[in-house]
Design a protein around this motif. Structure first.
Motif, short mmCIF file in Angstrom:
data_model
loop_
_atom_site.label_atom_id
_atom_site.label_comp_id
_atom_site.label_asym_id
_atom_site.label_seq_id
_atom_site.Cartn_x
_atom_site.Cartn_y
_atom_site.Cartn_z
N ARG A 43 50.12 87.67 -7.92
CA ARG A 43 50.99 88.41 -7.00
C ARG A 43 50.57 88.17 -5.56
N LEU A 44 51.57 87.85 -4.70
CA LEU A 44 51.36 87.67 -3.27
C LEU A 44 50.23 86.67 -2.99
N GLN A 45 50.22 85.59 -3.75
CA GLN A 45 49.22 84.55 -3.56
C GLN A 45 49.58 83.68 -2.37
N ALA A 46 48.59 83.31 -1.58
CA ALA A 46 48.81 82.46 -0.42
C ALA A 46 49.22 81.06 -0.88
N PRO A 47 49.85 80.28 0.01
CA PRO A 47 50.28 78.92 -0.37
C PRO A 47 49.12 78.07 -0.87
N THR A 48 49.36 77.39 -1.99
CA THR A 48 48.41 76.46 -2.59
C THR A 48 49.18 75.22 -3.03
N TRP A 49 48.46 74.23 -3.57
CA TRP A 49 49.13 73.04 -4.08
C TRP A 49 50.04 73.40 -5.24
N ALA A 50 49.63 74.37 -6.05
CA ALA A 50 50.45 74.78 -7.19
C ALA A 50 51.68 75.55 -6.73
N HIS A 51 51.53 76.34 -5.67
CA HIS A 51 52.65 77.13 -5.12
C HIS A 51 52.69 76.88 -3.61
N PRO A 52 53.37 75.82 -3.15
CA PRO A 52 53.34 75.45 -1.72
C PRO A 52 53.84 76.54 -0.79
N PHE A 53 54.75 77.40 -1.23
CA PHE A 53 55.25 78.50 -0.40
C PHE A 53 54.61 79.83 -0.77
N GLY A 97 61.85 72.22 -5.34
CA GLY A 97 61.88 73.53 -5.96
C GLY A 97 62.79 73.66 -7.16
N LEU A 98 63.79 72.80 -7.29
CA LEU A 98 64.75 72.93 -8.38
C LEU A 98 64.11 72.79 -9.76
N PRO A 99 63.15 71.87 -9.97
CA PRO A 99 62.55 71.79 -11.32
C PRO A 99 61.73 73.02 -11.70
N ARG A 100 61.38 73.87 -10.76
CA ARG A 100 60.56 75.05 -11.04
C ARG A 100 61.44 76.20 -11.50
N ASP A 101 60.85 77.13 -12.21
CA ASP A 101 61.56 78.30 -12.74
C ASP A 101 61.50 79.42 -11.70
N PRO A 102 62.65 79.84 -11.15
CA PRO A 102 62.61 80.91 -10.12
C PRO A 102 62.41 82.30 -10.70
N LEU A 103 62.48 82.46 -12.01
CA LEU A 103 62.37 83.78 -12.62
C LEU A 103 61.07 83.97 -13.39
N ALA A 104 60.22 82.96 -13.45
CA ALA A 104 58.96 83.07 -14.20
C ALA A 104 58.01 84.04 -13.51
N LEU A 105 57.51 85.03 -14.26
CA LEU A 105 56.62 86.05 -13.73
C LEU A 105 55.17 85.73 -14.07
N ASP A 106 54.29 85.98 -13.12
CA ASP A 106 52.85 85.85 -13.34
C ASP A 106 52.16 86.91 -12.49
N THR A 107 51.96 88.09 -13.08
CA THR A 107 51.43 89.22 -12.30
C THR A 107 50.00 88.99 -11.84
N THR A 108 49.32 88.00 -12.42
CA THR A 108 47.95 87.72 -11.96
C THR A 108 47.95 86.94 -10.64
N LEU A 121 55.97 89.83 -7.39
CA LEU A 121 55.94 89.78 -8.85
C LEU A 121 55.30 88.51 -9.38
N GLY A 122 54.73 87.72 -8.49
CA GLY A 122 54.08 86.49 -8.91
C GLY A 122 55.02 85.33 -9.12
N ARG A 123 56.26 85.42 -8.67
CA ARG A 123 57.22 84.33 -8.84
C ARG A 123 57.02 83.29 -7.73
N ASP A 124 57.26 82.04 -8.07
CA ASP A 124 57.07 80.94 -7.13
C ASP A 124 58.15 80.97 -6.06
N LEU A 125 57.75 81.09 -4.79
CA LEU A 125 58.71 81.20 -3.70
C LEU A 125 59.45 79.89 -3.44
#
Length: 597
Positions: free
Chosen positions: A357-367, A344-355, A372-376
């Motif tokens: 929002r509340l997306q279920a876990p995927t390969w792109a966003h494992p958690f 998780g450290l290489p990822r940006d914890p503040l990057a917003l992507d409103t498209t 607000l669309g931020r990567d958990l």
């Protein structure tokens, strides 16, 4: 009688200092109490100088703070705790009603905690009573994961799933016995997990004592041996149980908030936030009296269970088995935790992507993503650095302070009871009033109370160890206090207290999380774990992964703490037979007892 009298005087001085400090809270915060009261009464009314002057005159704020405090203390002698600054109602009936609700909730939570602790210790009791407990016995990590679950998260999940979705039990309000079940589970399960781990840590030593070996040799029922083993371990556990009693009453603010329970913790918090000084002082005084009663009852029960052994120095010396090494488990748990952080450290914890929002876990966003669309995963990993480092620092400082203060029980006992009586939220408000807001305020608030259970545990273990026969014999051979402390007492006390400190490491992280959950810790957009839980808790039903991700990492931290604690050992020292009494072989002592019997 003199030690008891000095302890009573010391306890009274501490209580008076705390009540006086709370009485000065509106002035310590450097804010106008009249303005705070006006906002609480009528937020739409303009704070003109004339309106504020009228409020000051009505509340008597034009008087000096110590004069107001003296008038309040004088009214207590007649059972009058004053009138609320907000409602104008008498404080005493409201505080007594809140205390009654908290005591009922505390009693139910203690029942849940006792059942949970019994289930955790059931395997040790069964194997130990049948003489099948050996060094391969290792405590499981399930209790640690249970202890690591935040109370407010457990309360939210139970209310959402059991109360709303399944409809089995009421999830909101306080109208009868049925309304106590869910909040009692939320409070009792983590507390029972901690108490169960502490008791499970003491039981192997009790089963290895001569009386247990002799009882087994004489054919006494296994149930009787197990019952006596629990009784043998309770004196070292009861002081911490007394602390849990007060903590369940005054520290259950988040649970009372979620379930809308008019308890003492919630009442005190609301009074502190609104600077309703009479209610705040009366609520704190009630918590202090409860702490004194719980501590006194624990001390009396300890003396009752131990009998004259503590006074006469006739306790048999427990053969404290070294806990087994946990093999690869600490490395597995630690590797998983480090893996989450590294990914998780290489990822940006503040990057917003409103498209997203509340997306279920995927390969792109494992958690998954948050509201607000931020990567958990990124937010959990970046928050781990602050949370873990801060919790480790607080835990290390608490361990050192707890052991040092535990060596002086006459000083630390009343101090620990007084400190533990203050809810963490109120402690955070007091620290904020004195030190101001800042990133270190939550750490100061949590650290101010984290040492109390460790000091209490140290004092209880030292009291039992000093009463052992081998200590009396070693002292008779000419050993001094420094030698006894270094070679006999500390080697017996430090390992269990260190394991206790490691077991409380997730609890320290939870305390920081609780302050953030109630808005008194880290502030957005910080990825601190408590703030993550607070931000995503309203979406628990729609997007459970948003809450389960930080909760799972907390549970993983708890399992790592317990597995690491299993390897805490005190290095063996070679004893000098000229200055140290040797301990007889346990089997020989057991045969002697059987022959005597």
């Amino acid at each position: 009688m003199r030690p008891q009298l000095s302890a009573l005087v010391w306890r009274a001085v501490l209580a008076a200092a705390l009540v006086c400090g709370i009485g000065l809270l509106p002035w310590l915060t450097r804010t106008d109490p009249a303005l705070t009261v006006l906002k609480a009464r009528s937020a739409d009314r303009d704070p003109t100088p004339r309106v504020l002057a009228d409020i000051r005159a009505q509340l008597g704020l034009e008087k000096r703070p110590f004069k107001l405090l003296g008038e309040w203390l004088g009214g207590l002698a007649h059972g009058d705790a004053g009138q609320s600054w907000l409602s104008g109602d008498d404080v005493t009936p409201a505080v007594l009603q809140a205390l009654g609700a908290s005591l009922l909730l505390m009693a139910a939570a203690l029942v849940v905690a006792a059942v949970t602790a019994a289930l955790i210790c059931a395997r040790t009791l069964r194997l130990g009573a049948h003489r099948r407990l050996d060094d391969t016995k290792a405590p499981g990590g399930g209790s640690a994961m249970l202890a690591a679950l935040p109370e407010f998260l457990t309360a939210s999940v139970l209310a959402t799933v059991v109360g709303v979705q399944l409809g089995w039990l009421p999830a909101l309000g306080w109208y009868g016995p049925q309304w106590t079940i869910l909040p009692a589970l939320a409070l009792g399960l983590p507390a029972g997990a901690v108490l169960g781990r502490l008791l499970d840590d003491l039981l192997p030593g009790a089963f290895a004592e001569p009386w247990a070996l002799a009882a087994a040799a004489r054919g006494l029922p296994a149930r009787t041996i197990a019952r006596q083993a629990v009784r043998r371990c309770l004196p070292g556990l009861l002081p911490n149980t007394g602390l849990f009693v007060v903590g369940l009453t005054g520290g259950s603010v988040a649970v009372e908030q979620i379930y809308d329970i008019p308890g003492l913790g919630r009442t005190t918090l609301q009074a502190a936030l609104a600077q309703d000084l009479p209610v705040l002082q009366a609520g704190t005084l009630a918590l202090l009296l409860l702490a004194a009663a719980a501590s006194g009852l624990a001390a009396l029960t300890t003396r009752r269970l131990a009998g004259p052994a503590l006074r006469d120095g006739s306790l048999s010396s427990p053969h404290r088995k070294q806990p087994p090494a946990r093999g690869l488990q600490p490395f597995v748990y630690g590797g998983l935790l480090l893996g989450v952080i590294a990914l998780g450290l290489p990822r940006d914890p503040l990057a917003l992507d409103t498209t997203r929002r509340l997306q279920a876990p995927t390969w792109a966003h494992p958690f998954g993503t948050d509201a607000l669309g931020r990567d958990l995963l990124a937010r959990v990993a970046h928050g781990a650095l602050d949370t873990l480092l801060l919790a480790l620092g607080i835990g290390a400082a608490a361990l050192v302070a707890g052991v040092l203060l535990g060596l002086a029980p006459r000083v630390s006992g009343p101090l620990a009871d007084t400190v533990n009586a203050v809810p963490p939220v109120l402690g955070a408000l007091l620290v904020t009033a004195v030190a101001g807001t800042g990133p270190w305020t939550p750490a100061l608030a949590v650290g101010a109370v984290a040492w109390a259970p460790l000091a209490t545990h140290t004092s209880a273990l030292l009291r039992q160890e000093r009463a052992a026969l081998h200590i009396t014999a070693t002292r008779g051979l000419g050993a001094g206090r420094r030698y006894l402390l270094r070679h006999e007492l500390l080697p017996a006390v430090l390992p269990p207290v260190t394991r206790h400190a490691l077991l409380r490491l997730p609890g320290t992280a939870l305390a920081l999380a609780s302050l953030a959950f109630l808005g008194l810790g880290a502030q957005p957009p910080s990825p601190e774990w408590g703030l993550l839980l607070a931000e995503n808790q309203p979406y628990a039903e729609r997007a459970p992964w948003a809450v389960l991700a930080p909760a799972a990492v907390l549970a993983l931290l708890g399992a790592l703490a317990v597995s690491a604690a299993g390897g805490v050992r005190w290095p063996r020292r070679r004893r000098d037979p000229r200055t140290t009494a040797t301990r007889p072989d346990e089997a020989t002592r057991a045969r002697e007892l059987v022959q005597i019997g």
